[in-house]
Design an enzyme around this catalytic site. Structure first.
Site, mmCIF file in Angstrom:
data_model
loop_
_atom_site.group_PDB
_atom_site.id
_atom_site.type_symbol
_atom_site.label_atom_id
_atom_site.label_comp_id
_atom_site.label_asym_id
_atom_site.label_seq_id
_atom_site.Cartn_x
_atom_site.Cartn_y
_atom_site.Cartn_z
ATOM 1 N N GLU A 64 56.631 12.002 22.966
ATOM 2 C CA GLU A 64 56.248 13.058 23.888
ATOM 3 C C GLU A 64 55.494 14.182 23.184
ATOM 4 O O GLU A 64 55.461 14.256 21.961
ATOM 5 C CB GLU A 64 57.490 13.632 24.575
ATOM 6 C CG GLU A 64 58.167 12.647 25.482
ATOM 7 C CD GLU A 64 59.378 13.215 26.189
ATOM 8 O OE1 GLU A 64 59.863 12.532 27.105
ATOM 9 O OE2 GLU A 64 59.863 14.311 25.848
ATOM 10 N N GLU A 75 55.713 1.217 25.383
ATOM 11 C CA GLU A 75 55.029 -0.056 25.589
ATOM 12 C C GLU A 75 53.607 -0.009 25.049
ATOM 13 O O GLU A 75 53.153 -0.932 24.373
ATOM 14 C CB GLU A 75 54.987 -0.404 27.088
ATOM 15 C CG GLU A 75 56.355 -0.569 27.715
ATOM 16 C CD GLU A 75 56.940 0.710 28.313
ATOM 17 O OE1 GLU A 75 57.713 0.589 29.270
ATOM 18 O OE2 GLU A 75 56.620 1.823 27.822
#
Length: 160
Positions: A64, A75
């Protein structure tokens, strides 16, 4: 006017313990890398483990950033690394595990839309399906025989 019907089948396992050993090990790697996620804002951790045809496993976790949306999902972190470092290797499977620091996630959590599109791009590129396994922090695991199953009305290079 015509109607289109799309049928998709998934396998559901009661827990990670029911998976074949290769995929159980892959999911275990996803769970382990999930613990290394950088998620100070959402408190939502995701880990992804990719099995390549040469037996190599590539992992990634979400990263993040305070300047949303500058972060990157697990992913895509994993699949972009695989694509950059192993461009000639087919991807056989990807295992994804997601959990919250704030509550129990006991059901399978699928990839977001951006990740679905990115994973599907690699499936199209290699002209071979990629098995997909998804779970929360604990509980059931869903298996899809192809990323295309979770993006049935997809956009790909054929339309460009």
């Amino acid at each position: 006017m015509k109607e289109i019907k799309i049928d998709v089948n998934f396998k559901v396992y009661a827990s990670i313990d029911e998976l074949d050993v290769v995929f159980r090990d892959l999911m275990t790697e996803a769970v382990e890398i999930r613990k290394k996620a950088y998620a100070p804002y959402s408190k939502f951790r995701v880990g992804a483990a990719i099995l390549l045809e040469n037996g190599q496993v590539v992992t990634g976790s979400n990263q993040e950033n305070a300047a949303y949306p500058s972060g990157l999902c697990a992913e895509r972190t994993a699949i972009f690394y695989a694509g950059a470092n192993f461009p000639d290797q087919k991807i056989l499977a990807i295992a994804i595990s997601a959990c919250s620091d704030l509550k129990i996630t006991n059901g399978p959590i699928p990839p977001c839309g951006s990740c679905r599109q990115s994973l599907f791009e690699y499936e199209v590129k290699q002209e071979n399906p990629i098995k997909l396994f998804c779970m929360g922090g604990v509980g059931e695991v869903i298996e899809s025989s192809s990323v295309g199953n979770i993006l049935p009305f997809h956009f790909d290079k054929a339309v460009l």
